[in-house]
Design a protein around this motif. Structure first.
Motif, PDB file in Angstrom:
ATOM      1  N   ALA A  59       0.814  -1.222   0.070  1.00  0.00           N
ATOM      2  CA  ALA A  59      -0.002   0.031   0.177  1.00  0.00           C
ATOM      3  C   ALA A  59       1.042   1.235  -0.107  1.00  0.00           C
ATOM      4  O   ALA A  59       1.877   1.344   0.882  1.00  0.00           O
ATOM      5  N   GLY A  60       0.653   2.068  -1.077  1.00  0.00           N
ATOM      6  CA  GLY A  60       1.812   3.264  -1.019  1.00  0.00           C
ATOM      7  C   GLY A  60       0.900   4.386  -1.673  1.00  0.00           C
ATOM      8  O   GLY A  60       0.213   4.311  -2.535  1.00  0.00           O
ATOM      9  N   ARG A  61       1.277   5.575  -1.051  1.00  0.00           N
ATOM     10  CA  ARG A  61       0.653   6.745  -1.364  1.00  0.00           C
ATOM     11  C   ARG A  61       1.860   7.456  -2.231  1.00  0.00           C
ATOM     12  O   ARG A  61       3.016   7.387  -2.232  1.00  0.00           O
ATOM     13  N   LEU A  62       1.477   7.608  -3.681  1.00  0.00           N
ATOM     14  CA  LEU A  62       2.564   7.976  -4.636  1.00  0.00           C
ATOM     15  C   LEU A  62       2.826   9.609  -4.472  1.00  0.00           C
ATOM     16  O   LEU A  62       1.976  10.241  -4.402  1.00  0.00           O
ATOM     17  N   ASP A  63       4.277   9.873  -4.802  1.00  0.00           N
ATOM     18  CA  ASP A  63       4.448  11.099  -4.784  1.00  0.00           C
ATOM     19  C   ASP A  63       4.471  11.919  -6.193  1.00  0.00           C
ATOM     20  O   ASP A  63       5.591  11.764  -6.791  1.00  0.00           O
ATOM     21  N   LEU A  64       3.166  12.524  -6.310  1.00  0.00           N
ATOM     22  CA  LEU A  64       3.056  12.820  -7.706  1.00  0.00           C
ATOM     23  C   LEU A  64       2.468  14.157  -7.853  1.00  0.00           C
ATOM     24  O   LEU A  64       1.838  14.465  -6.794  1.00  0.00           O
ATOM     25  N   PRO A  65       2.682  15.182  -8.781  1.00  0.00           N
ATOM     26  CA  PRO A  65       2.360  16.404  -8.607  1.00  0.00           C
ATOM     27  C   PRO A  65       0.672  16.454  -8.900  1.00  0.00           C
ATOM     28  O   PRO A  65       0.187  15.486  -9.285  1.00  0.00           O
ATOM     29  N   PRO A  66      -0.220  17.346  -8.063  1.00  0.00           N
ATOM     30  CA  PRO A  66      -1.561  17.472  -8.270  1.00  0.00           C
ATOM     31  C   PRO A  66      -2.083  17.207  -9.585  1.00  0.00           C
ATOM     32  O   PRO A  66      -1.519  17.964 -10.643  1.00  0.00           O
ATOM     33  N   GLY A  67      -3.102  16.651  -9.977  1.00  0.00           N
ATOM     34  CA  GLY A  67      -3.566  16.276 -11.021  1.00  0.00           C
ATOM     35  C   GLY A  67      -3.071  15.455 -12.198  1.00  0.00           C
ATOM     36  O   GLY A  67      -3.486  15.336 -13.366  1.00  0.00           O
ATOM     37  N   PHE A  68      -1.989  14.670 -11.486  1.00  0.00           N
ATOM     38  CA  PHE A  68      -1.115  13.871 -12.339  1.00  0.00           C
ATOM     39  C   PHE A  68      -2.227  12.827 -12.891  1.00  0.00           C
ATOM     40  O   PHE A  68      -2.999  12.143 -12.171  1.00  0.00           O
ATOM     41  N   ASP A  69      -2.096  12.359 -14.303  1.00  0.00           N
ATOM     42  CA  ASP A  69      -2.981  11.628 -14.830  1.00  0.00           C
ATOM     43  C   ASP A  69      -2.536  10.131 -14.805  1.00  0.00           C
ATOM     44  O   ASP A  69      -1.821   9.748 -15.557  1.00  0.00           O
ATOM     45  N   LEU A  70      -2.599   9.426 -13.694  1.00  0.00           N
ATOM     46  CA  LEU A  70      -1.890   7.967 -13.506  1.00  0.00           C
ATOM     47  C   LEU A  70      -2.473   7.022 -14.440  1.00  0.00           C
ATOM     48  O   LEU A  70      -1.649   6.234 -15.230  1.00  0.00           O
ATOM     49  N   PRO A  71      -3.899   6.951 -14.831  1.00  0.00           N
ATOM     50  CA  PRO A  71      -4.457   5.926 -15.895  1.00  0.00           C
ATOM     51  C   PRO A  71      -3.558   6.070 -17.049  1.00  0.00           C
ATOM     52  O   PRO A  71      -3.409   5.045 -17.580  1.00  0.00           O
ATOM     53  N   ARG A  72      -3.240   7.265 -17.438  1.00  0.00           N
ATOM     54  CA  ARG A  72      -2.757   7.721 -18.883  1.00  0.00           C
ATOM     55  C   ARG A  72      -1.418   6.780 -18.695  1.00  0.00           C
ATOM     56  O   ARG A  72      -0.681   6.433 -19.647  1.00  0.00           O
ATOM     57  N   PHE A  73      -0.483   7.252 -17.548  1.00  0.00           N
ATOM     58  CA  PHE A  73       0.893   6.817 -17.179  1.00  0.00           C
ATOM     59  C   PHE A  73       0.806   5.246 -17.526  1.00  0.00           C
ATOM     60  O   PHE A  73       1.664   4.711 -18.135  1.00  0.00           O
ATOM     61  N   TYR A  74      -0.136   4.608 -16.807  1.00  0.00           N
ATOM     62  CA  TYR A  74      -0.265   3.084 -16.933  1.00  0.00           C
ATOM     63  C   TYR A  74      -0.626   2.701 -18.359  1.00  0.00           C
ATOM     64  O   TYR A  74       0.014   1.453 -18.680  1.00  0.00           O
ATOM     65  N   ARG A  75      -1.604   3.302 -19.142  1.00  0.00           N
ATOM     66  CA  ARG A  75      -1.714   2.794 -20.395  1.00  0.00           C
ATOM     67  C   ARG A  75      -0.455   2.991 -21.319  1.00  0.00           C
ATOM     68  O   ARG A  75      -0.202   2.048 -22.235  1.00  0.00           O
ATOM     69  N   ARG A  76       0.291   4.194 -21.328  1.00  0.00           N
ATOM     70  CA  ARG A  76       1.382   4.330 -21.975  1.00  0.00           C
ATOM     71  C   ARG A  76       2.385   3.307 -21.366  1.00  0.00           C
ATOM     72  O   ARG A  76       3.302   2.767 -22.178  1.00  0.00           O
ATOM     73  N   ALA A  77       2.348   2.718 -20.301  1.00  0.00           N
ATOM     74  CA  ALA A  77       3.299   1.632 -20.011  1.00  0.00           C
ATOM     75  C   ALA A  77       3.046   0.298 -20.198  1.00  0.00           C
ATOM     76  O   ALA A  77       3.268  -0.443 -20.019  1.00  0.00           O
ATOM     77  N   GLY A  78       1.824   0.107 -20.958  1.00  0.00           N
ATOM     78  CA  GLY A  78       1.390  -1.240 -21.496  1.00  0.00           C
ATOM     79  C   GLY A  78       0.486  -1.908 -20.627  1.00  0.00           C
ATOM     80  O   GLY A  78       0.106  -3.102 -21.016  1.00  0.00           O
ATOM     81  N   LEU A  79      -0.081  -1.157 -19.468  1.00  0.00           N
ATOM     82  CA  LEU A  79      -0.860  -1.825 -18.735  1.00  0.00           C
ATOM     83  C   LEU A  79      -2.414  -1.491 -19.210  1.00  0.00           C
ATOM     84  O   LEU A  79      -2.662  -0.492 -20.004  1.00  0.00           O
ATOM     85  N   ARG A  80      -3.519  -1.810 -18.508  1.00  0.00           N
ATOM     86  CA  ARG A  80      -4.898  -1.781 -18.949  1.00  0.00           C
ATOM     87  C   ARG A  80      -5.750  -1.205 -17.798  1.00  0.00           C
ATOM     88  O   ARG A  80      -6.220  -1.991 -17.039  1.00  0.00           O
ATOM     89  N   PRO A  81      -5.842   0.273 -17.683  1.00  0.00           N
ATOM     90  CA  PRO A  81      -6.422   0.682 -16.464  1.00  0.00           C
ATOM     91  C   PRO A  81      -8.279   0.479 -16.759  1.00  0.00           C
ATOM     92  O   PRO A  81      -8.325   0.947 -17.858  1.00  0.00           O
ATOM     93  N   VAL A  82      -8.883   0.151 -15.887  1.00  0.00           N
ATOM     94  CA  VAL A  82     -10.403   0.473 -16.086  1.00  0.00           C
ATOM     95  C   VAL A  82     -10.975   1.274 -14.843  1.00  0.00           C
ATOM     96  O   VAL A  82     -10.599   0.990 -14.012  1.00  0.00           O
ATOM     97  N   GLY A  83     -11.681   1.984 -15.509  1.00  0.00           N
ATOM     98  CA  GLY A  83     -12.593   2.983 -14.564  1.00  0.00           C
ATOM     99  C   GLY A  83     -12.776   4.356 -15.216  1.00  0.00           C
ATOM    100  O   GLY A  83     -12.736   4.348 -16.245  1.00  0.00           O
ATOM    101  N   PRO A  84     -13.033   5.093 -14.213  1.00  0.00           N
ATOM    102  CA  PRO A  84     -12.948   5.156 -12.586  1.00  0.00           C
ATOM    103  C   PRO A  84     -14.466   4.728 -12.193  1.00  0.00           C
ATOM    104  O   PRO A  84     -15.404   4.685 -12.905  1.00  0.00           O
TER     105      PRO A  84
END
Length: 146
Positions: A59-84
């Protein structure tokens, strides 16, 4: 549940993220691209990731700038985010069933009592995709595409 928890629940959006790496020999029996899943929760503080690993829960709180689009980051890394998905109020007397502890069981627990039943990451993906429905990619839409 305290009033603070109710406010936090309303502010949280959950993404279930699917990936295909097989860290264990038995995972090769699962569908390629859907051998693991984990939850990423967005709230007013940023992103919290819950990733069930063998023998422990990360379980981890990510140190990212406000408004960071994590699902987009995951998509670009080859993962499949589903949501929100919005978190639902707990339902009295309704549990998650007798599923063994797994990445799928954890993701279903995060989604709550109305999470679809599934035993494999691909089964969960298919059932969640039925809930989000087809989304067209649009340059003017602020809604994240799946």
């Amino acid at each position: 549940m305290t009033a603070h928890h109710h406010r936090a629940l309303a502010e949280q959006r959950v993404w279930i993220v699917f990936g295909g790496r097989a860290d264990h020999l038995w995972q090769r029996l699962l569908r390629p691209g859907f051998r693991h899943c984990f939850a990423a929760i967005e709230d007013g503080e940023g992103w919290l990731v819950l990733d069930p690993l063998t023998g422990r829960l990360l379980a981890g709180r990510l140190d990212l700038p406000p408004g960071f689009d994590l699902p987009r980051f995951y998509r670009r890394a080859g993962l499949r985010p589903v949501g929100p998905f919005l978190l639902a109020e707990p339902a009295r007397g309704r549990g998650l069933g007798l599923a063994p502890y797994s990445c799928v069981a954890l993701c279903r627990a995060v989604l709550g009592p109305h999470a679809p039943f599934a035993l494999t990451p691909y089964g969960l993906y298919r059932r969640l995709m039925l809930r989000v429905g087809p989304r067209k990619k649009s340059l003017t839409s602020t809604e994240a595409c799946v």
